[in-house]
Design a protein around this motif. Structure first.
Motif: not given
Length: 252
Positions: A1-10, A37-40, A43-47, A53-62
């Motif tokens: 799911m992580d890979i498929a989601f990132a490929r779709a966004l890319q 699907g939310y493996d940053y 994802l960070a490189h696909a967009v 939604s600022d949770e789990g340090d996703n902002m700092e990770i991205a």
């Protein structure tokens, strides 16, 4: 799911760039790391831009994984508390605001301002000039402290936590996946402790352990890093042998 989601966004990003190379392709509603699907790291490189939604340090990770990623936040209300939240997100690295206006409280269909929009005008003037402009055009300072962002460890932690429950996992709703666990709590404790010391860390991925990205760092923190490949473990040992400090709160 992580890979498929990132490929779709890319694929979407590539289509946008094919039509207009200067346009920014974005996704909104970025979720807490670990949910499907939310493996940053992917994802960070696909967009080019992302609303989180600022949770789990996703902002700092991205931001760590793609420093030029344009991060957005959403404003849904009016008043001083909402304006403080907007300033807080600016200070944390947000560079744009999505105005959620499902009740036309900000603007009418013809573009004329309603009460919420008129009240926000001074805020946006201040954000785009003076102190706001200075912050937007400043360069973030990073201290030589790296936190490992390990999606594999998160997945392994999830399996270990749910294995004793039998098939109960299949009856969980998506809300349950945002609950804290040992790994999320560990990341949060380390990140907040570093920030309270007046320092700024950066997240690194397992792939970055192998490509020389650790060279600028003096400290590597492994929050519940329970899923490391032999090559990743060897890279961590090499970092320590070269004088780096490695901190772990469990058995890596």
């Amino acid at each position: 799911m992580d890979i498929a989601f990132a490929r779709a966004l890319q694929a979407g990003t590539d289509a946008v760039h094919a039509a207009d190379p200067t346009a920014l392709a974005a996704i909104e509603g970025g979720q807490i790391p670990g949910t499907g699907g939310y493996d940053y790291a992917l994802l960070a490189h696909a967009v080019d831009a992302i609303e989180l939604s600022d949770e789990g340090d996703n902002m700092e990770i991205a931001r760590s994984l793609k420093p030029n990623l344009v991060m957005l936040n959403t404003s849904t209300e009016a008043g001083p508390s909402e304006w403080r939240a907007t300033w807080r997100e600016l200070l944390r690295g947000s560079r744009g605001v999505v105005l959620w206006d499902d009740r036309n409280s900000f603007a009418n269909a013809d573009g004329s301002l309603e009460a919420r929009g008129s009240a926000a005008a001074p805020l946006f003037r201040e954000l785009r000039s003076g102190l706001g402009a200075l912050i937007i055009n400043s360069r973030r300072h990073i201290d030589p402290i790296a936190l490992l962002y390990s999606p594999a460890s998160f997945r392994t932690r999830w399996l270990l936590d749910n294995q004793p429950l039998g098939d109960a996992w299949s009856r969980r709703d998506i809300g349950a996946e945002t609950n804290s666990n040992l790994l999320r709590a560990s990341v949060d404790r380390f990140a907040r402790s570093i920030e309270h010391m007046g320092l700024q860390h950066r997240f690194v991925t397992p792939a970055q352990l192998l490509d020389g990205s650790l060279a600028p760092y003096r400290v590597l923190i492994l929050p519940q890093a329970i899923a490391l490949s032999p090559d990743e473990a060897a890279a961590i040992r090499h970092f320590a042998e070269a004088g780096g400090v490695v901190i772990a709160d469990g058995e890596p």
